[in-house]
Design a protein around this motif. Structure first.
Motif, PDB file in Angstrom:
ATOM      1  N   GLU A 520       0.845  -1.187   0.000  1.00  0.00           N
ATOM      2  CA  GLU A 520       0.000   0.000   0.000  1.00  0.00           C
ATOM      3  C   GLU A 520       0.888   1.247   0.000  1.00  0.00           C
ATOM      4  OE1 GLU A 520      -3.845   1.907   2.413  1.00  0.00           O
ATOM      5  OE2 GLU A 520      -2.992  -0.035   3.023  1.00  0.00           O
ATOM      6  N   THR A 521       0.465   2.270  -0.736  1.00  0.00           N
ATOM      7  CA  THR A 521       1.134   3.571  -0.758  1.00  0.00           C
ATOM      8  C   THR A 521       0.146   4.618  -0.241  1.00  0.00           C
ATOM      9  OG1 THR A 521       2.533   2.964  -2.642  1.00  0.00           O
ATOM     10  CG2 THR A 521       2.248   5.315  -2.188  1.00  0.00           C
ATOM     11  N   ILE A 522       0.573   5.368   0.777  1.00  0.00           N
ATOM     12  CA  ILE A 522      -0.330   6.318   1.434  1.00  0.00           C
ATOM     13  C   ILE A 522       0.311   7.702   1.417  1.00  0.00           C
ATOM     14  CG2 ILE A 522      -1.579   6.870   3.559  1.00  0.00           C
ATOM     15  CD1 ILE A 522      -1.247   3.894   4.334  1.00  0.00           C
ATOM     16  N   ASP A 523      -0.359   8.677   0.850  1.00  0.00           N
ATOM     17  CA  ASP A 523       0.104  10.065   0.870  1.00  0.00           C
ATOM     18  C   ASP A 523       0.081  10.577   2.312  1.00  0.00           C
ATOM     19  OD1 ASP A 523      -0.355  13.125   0.781  1.00  0.00           O
ATOM     20  OD2 ASP A 523       0.150  12.657  -1.307  1.00  0.00           O
ATOM     21  N   ALA A 524       1.103  11.350   2.709  1.00  0.00           N
ATOM     22  CA  ALA A 524       1.198  11.818   4.091  1.00  0.00           C
ATOM     23  C   ALA A 524       0.018  12.690   4.483  1.00  0.00           C
ATOM     24  CB  ALA A 524       2.500  12.587   4.299  1.00  0.00           C
ATOM     25  N   GLN A 525      -0.654  13.308   3.506  1.00  0.00           N
ATOM     26  CA  GLN A 525      -1.804  14.149   3.811  1.00  0.00           C
ATOM     27  C   GLN A 525      -3.130  13.436   3.573  1.00  0.00           C
ATOM     28  OE1 GLN A 525      -1.060  17.835   1.576  1.00  0.00           O
ATOM     29  NE2 GLN A 525      -0.193  18.735   3.435  1.00  0.00           N
ATOM     30  N   ASP A 526      -3.056  12.114   3.376  1.00  0.00           N
ATOM     31  CA  ASP A 526      -4.268  11.313   3.231  1.00  0.00           C
ATOM     32  C   ASP A 526      -5.010  11.256   4.565  1.00  0.00           C
ATOM     33  OD1 ASP A 526      -5.791   8.565   3.225  1.00  0.00           O
ATOM     34  OD2 ASP A 526      -5.325   8.955   1.118  1.00  0.00           O
ATOM     35  N   ALA A 527      -6.313  11.031   4.505  1.00  0.00           N
ATOM     36  CA  ALA A 527      -7.124  10.929   5.718  1.00  0.00           C
ATOM     37  C   ALA A 527      -6.706   9.747   6.591  1.00  0.00           C
ATOM     38  CB  ALA A 527      -8.603  10.813   5.341  1.00  0.00           C
ATOM     39  N   LYS A 528      -6.015   8.777   6.010  1.00  0.00           N
ATOM     40  CA  LYS A 528      -5.544   7.627   6.798  1.00  0.00           C
ATOM     41  C   LYS A 528      -4.412   8.011   7.751  1.00  0.00           C
ATOM     42  CE  LYS A 528      -6.430   4.668   2.795  1.00  0.00           C
ATOM     43  NZ  LYS A 528      -5.758   3.888   1.719  1.00  0.00           N
ATOM     44  N   VAL A 529      -3.825   9.210   7.535  1.00  0.00           N
ATOM     45  CA  VAL A 529      -2.719   9.691   8.371  1.00  0.00           C
ATOM     46  C   VAL A 529      -3.272  10.774   9.299  1.00  0.00           C
ATOM     47  CG1 VAL A 529      -0.426  10.744   8.407  1.00  0.00           C
ATOM     48  CG2 VAL A 529      -1.085   9.212   6.524  1.00  0.00           C
ATOM     49  N   THR A 530      -3.196  10.533  10.603  1.00  0.00           N
ATOM     50  CA  THR A 530      -3.712  11.497  11.583  1.00  0.00           C
ATOM     51  C   THR A 530      -2.607  11.907  12.556  1.00  0.00           C
ATOM     52  OG1 THR A 530      -4.455   9.693  13.020  1.00  0.00           O
ATOM     53  CG2 THR A 530      -6.055  10.581  11.435  1.00  0.00           C
ATOM     54  N   GLY A 531      -2.846  13.023  13.257  1.00  0.00           N
ATOM     55  CA  GLY A 531      -1.885  13.500  14.258  1.00  0.00           C
ATOM     56  C   GLY A 531      -1.029  14.653  13.790  1.00  0.00           C
ATOM     57  N   SER A 532      -1.283  15.184  12.573  1.00  0.00           N
ATOM     58  CA  SER A 532      -0.495  16.313  12.083  1.00  0.00           C
ATOM     59  C   SER A 532      -0.602  17.475  13.062  1.00  0.00           C
ATOM     60  CB  SER A 532      -0.996  16.742  10.703  1.00  0.00           C
ATOM     61  OG  SER A 532      -0.230  17.813  10.192  1.00  0.00           O
ATOM     62  N   GLY A 533       0.533  18.099  13.360  1.00  0.00           N
ATOM     63  CA  GLY A 533       0.585  19.170  14.345  1.00  0.00           C
ATOM     64  C   GLY A 533       0.955  18.689  15.728  1.00  0.00           C
ATOM     65  N   THR A 534       1.116  17.384  15.890  1.00  0.00           N
ATOM     66  CA  THR A 534       1.548  16.806  17.161  1.00  0.00           C
ATOM     67  C   THR A 534       2.813  15.984  16.924  1.00  0.00           C
ATOM     68  OG1 THR A 534       0.395  14.667  17.026  1.00  0.00           O
ATOM     69  CG2 THR A 534      -0.894  16.587  17.737  1.00  0.00           C
ATOM     70  N   ALA A 535       3.327  15.381  17.984  1.00  0.00           N
ATOM     71  CA  ALA A 535       4.533  14.555  17.867  1.00  0.00           C
ATOM     72  C   ALA A 535       4.208  13.107  17.540  1.00  0.00           C
ATOM     73  CB  ALA A 535       5.347  14.629  19.158  1.00  0.00           C
ATOM     74  N   ILE A 536       2.907  12.733  17.509  1.00  0.00           N
ATOM     75  CA  ILE A 536       2.519  11.338  17.273  1.00  0.00           C
ATOM     76  C   ILE A 536       1.680  11.252  16.006  1.00  0.00           C
ATOM     77  CG2 ILE A 536       1.306   9.335  18.203  1.00  0.00           C
ATOM     78  CD1 ILE A 536       1.852  10.413  21.000  1.00  0.00           C
ATOM     79  N   ILE A 537       2.209  10.546  15.021  1.00  0.00           N
ATOM     80  CA  ILE A 537       1.536  10.351  13.743  1.00  0.00           C
ATOM     81  C   ILE A 537       1.044   8.910  13.671  1.00  0.00           C
ATOM     82  CG2 ILE A 537       1.805  10.302  11.240  1.00  0.00           C
ATOM     83  CD1 ILE A 537       1.866  13.114  12.399  1.00  0.00           C
ATOM     84  N   THR A 538      -0.240   8.755  13.355  1.00  0.00           N
ATOM     85  CA  THR A 538      -0.832   7.416  13.248  1.00  0.00           C
ATOM     86  C   THR A 538      -1.259   7.173  11.806  1.00  0.00           C
ATOM     87  OG1 THR A 538      -1.630   7.500  15.535  1.00  0.00           O
ATOM     88  CG2 THR A 538      -2.650   5.886  14.065  1.00  0.00           C
TER      89      THR A 538
END
Length: 700
Positions: A520-538
């Motif tokens: 799978e290839t996921i864009d960093a700004q995809d909805a599957k990537v959460t936590g932007s603006g914090t130190a923990i990215i899920t």
């Protein structure tokens, strides 16, 4: 005193100088200036001290550490101190050559004439200076020993004129606070009395007296060893010869060559061919701060004044506006820093009028601005002010020696910093401008040349720019983890807050270790990537991982930036973040009794029927073991691919459909294999699976 950038760099120091030695070394630099320039009248200089004074730098250090015990000096020059504060910020403070008593009071060095031939600089704090006109020699004493035991005797200075030595002429001296000076038609000889001793300058108005100068040097209980002066009493080095300098009214400067031979010290005349007069011959090279001359000035109408004692802001009769400039040396704040506060401490002098003084603080928007030399250069500076200005509206004070602190003009310094004009040990020229004061109302403050005060003093508190890229503190699953759930999220914990970014290389890519195929290839700004603006990215992949399978993750170098714009380096290899998923088989099972097929020639298992309930989020599965005896010790239970890590899994919700068995893995019709057992596995992430009945179909 030299004010160019080159000098500021040359004077940089990184360690504190031992107090007594500092006095001695600077003391002898003063000797050089005095020796080269004294008239045939000649002055004797005596120093007597009953205290051990503190320098302005030492006082600043003491005050800073009292306020912040965790602060540390990161840089010290003769014109500034920079501290690293315990909260992570930095503080720049300008430094002058003043001395303080042990109780923190500045030592006054104003001159008072006691007779026609004697000028005394005296204080009630125990530090005295005397300039005495005598016959044909000058003595310089050190405060480190009895003044009668150890001193230098200097002959009257002479200048070389058509191969003949002539005495340097001077007329009657004038006194202005701590400044004693002789005005001649072609030059001015001035002495600035400081707590260190007498600072001497020869200011040439034209080339006539740009000549070679010499004087006789006699050492008493002292010995010259190359460039040092050694005490005969204890073999300590009490002073060093340092090369003197000159600087003109523009931007030119240079060294002055000297030699010591046959008890004479001789200064060669410098090459001033392209110099702009007046030119200052500065053999003393003493402490700076706001250096001298045009480093502090006031400017009004079509005139300007290089402040000798006071600087002014306000208005004179007829509403002629006055503003002032203060040029500080040694500013070295990296471009991109965040300026928290910036203030200037000022000490009041004579004021005229009353009420509110309306001013605005700006800076000259230029890298390393030169000192003002004329009305024209002031006008040039005025046309280059920062766009940003900060209002400061103090009440006019008619009381001398009152401390005033400007408004915080950090926004002004921030503009200069953003333009790259505070980086690299540069000068910084601040202007306090009349901004609406009318009539005959103005405030005066002491300039650098004032006898006693450390003001003007610039203090800037700032935070260095963040140039460190974010790094990963932990991965989840951890690198090389095993038994990872097939539905696990990918969690990245950084050492600071990051933002998901757009970019050509901002993908998060999940690959299978066995064949490097992309899952799978996921864009960093995809909805599957959460936590932007914090130190923990899920990262929540759409893919469900296979059981017992190795994977690795790669992250593009454009995927995540910190708040300062520094990019996470990413992962481009196959080993930095890899993991293996769990086996399909868990420890949640029931094992059957042993079944005897009574077939000595073997048998084949065909299928499984079961009854019960399979709900979403749960698993019902089976494994089989076949043996030649009723002892199943060491016999493996196998699943659909013949391994211990897979199951024959139910797919319908109630067992109405048979689960086919791949009999090839279970010794079909092999002689002696007539016994078998099965296991039922029940697992859930949600819901509760249930098995109430199991039927096995086999052939013999």
């Amino acid at each position: 005193m030299k004010t160019q950038k080159e000098k500021s760099k040359a004077m940089r120091k990184t360690l504190l100088i031992v107090k007594t030695l500092s006095l001695l070394i600077i003391g002898f630099l003063i000797i050089q200036g005095s020796l080269a320039l004294f008239s045939h009248i000649s002055q004797a200089i005596q120093i007597r001290t009953t205290i051990e004074p503190k320098t302005h730098a030492e006082q600043i250090i003491e005050d800073t550490l009292k306020e912040d015990p965790g602060a540390a000096i990161v840089e010290q020059t003769e014109s500034s101190l920079t501290f690293h504060l315990s909260n992570g910020q930095y503080k720049f403070v300008s430094v002058t050559g003043r001395l303080f008593t042990e109780d923190g009071e500045p030592i006054d060095t104003s001159l008072t004439q006691l007779s026609n031939s004697e000028w005394i600089a005296q204080t009630s704090k125990g530090l005295d200076y005397a300039l005495k006109f005598k016959s044909d020699s000058t003595r310089r004493y050190y405060p480190r020993k009895n003044i009668d035991d150890e001193y230098i005797e200097i002959g009257a200075p002479e200048y070389l004129d058509e191969e003949a030595w002539q005495k340097l002429p001077v007329n009657k001296p004038h006194i202005e606070r701590n400044r004693l000076y002789f005005e001649q038609p072609d030059y001015t000889l001035e002495y600035l009395v400081t707590p260190y001793g007498v600072k001497t300058n020869l200011i040439l108005d034209n080339p006539i007296f740009n000549k070679t100068i010499r004087y006789k040097l006699t050492l008493h209980n002292l010995t010259r060893s190359q460039e040092s002066i050694i005490s005969n009493l204890d073999n300590e080095t009490v002073a060093n010869f340092v090369k003197p300098h000159w600087y003109d009214s523009g931007d030119k400067s240079g060294d002055i060559q000297y030699s010591i031979e046959d008890s004479y010290i001789t200064y060669s005349n410098p090459d001033l061919t392209d110099a702009t007069y007046p030119v200052t011959i500065d053999p003393t090279y003493g402490p700076t701060g706001i250096a001298a001359g045009g480093d502090d000035y006031y400017h009004y109408d079509t005139s300007w004044s290089s402040a000798t004692t006071d600087v002014l802001v306000g208005s004179v009769a007829g509403s002629i506006s006055i503003h002032m400039g203060l040029r500080f040396l040694g500013l070295d704040i990296a471009t991109g820093s965040t300026i928290s506060s910036s203030t200037i401490d000022l000490r009041t002098a004579t004021a005229v009028g009353s009420g509110t003084l309306l001013t605005k603080i700006r800076a000259v928007d230029e890298n390393d601005p030169a000192a003002a030399t004329s009305n024209a250069t002031c006008g040039t500076d005025d046309a280059m002010r920062t766009t940003t200005g900060v209002d400061w509206d103090p009440t006019i004070s008619n009381t001398n020696n009152t401390l005033m602190t400007t408004a915080n003009f950090s926004a002004v310094v921030q503009e200069s910093n953003d333009s790259g004009f505070t980086d690299g040990s540069v000068a910084y020229l601040v202007q306090i401008i009349n901004d609406g004061t009318t009539g005959d109302n103005r405030q005066a403050w002491a300039s650098y040349e004032h006898a006693s005060y450390t003001e003007p003093q610039l203090t800037i508190v700032y935070t260095l720019p963040d140039t460190t890229a974010p790094t990963v503190s932990t991965f989840s699953p951890a690198d090389n983890a095993t038994g990872v759930a097939t539905t696990a999220n990918l969690v990245i914990t950084f050492d600071e807050a990051v933002d998901a970014e757009a970019g050509a290389n901002n993908d998060i890519i999940i690959k299978k270790t066995s064949d490097n195929s992309t899952i799978e290839t996921i864009d960093a700004q995809d909805a599957k990537v959460t936590g932007s603006g914090t130190a923990i990215i899920t990262v929540n992949p759409a893919t469900t991982f296979d059981y017992s399978t190795g994977y690795y993750v790669q992250i593009g170098a454009d995927a995540f930036d910190d708040t300062a714009g520094n990019s996470y380096a990413g992962i481009s290899d196959t080993t930095s973040w890899n993991f293996t998923t769990e086996s399909q088989v868990s420890n949640n099972y029931l094992e059957s009794v042993t079944f005897d097929t009574e077939s000595d020639d073997g048998f084949a298992i065909n299928s499984i029927y079961w009854e019960g309930t399979l709900v979403a989020g749960s698993t019902v599965g089976f494994q089989f073991a076949v043996a030649t005896s009723t002892d199943f010790s060491g016999v493996d239970f196998l699943g659909e691919d013949g391994s211990v890590s897979t199951l024959y899994s139910a797919t319908d919700s109630d067992g109405s459909e048979a689960i086919p068995i791949n009999g090839v893995y279970h010794h079909p019709f092999e002689s002696g294999y007539k016994y078998f057992r099965y296991r039922v596995y029940l697992d859930k992430t949600s819901g509760s699976p249930e098995v109430t009945k199991v039927s096995i179909n086999w052939t013999k």
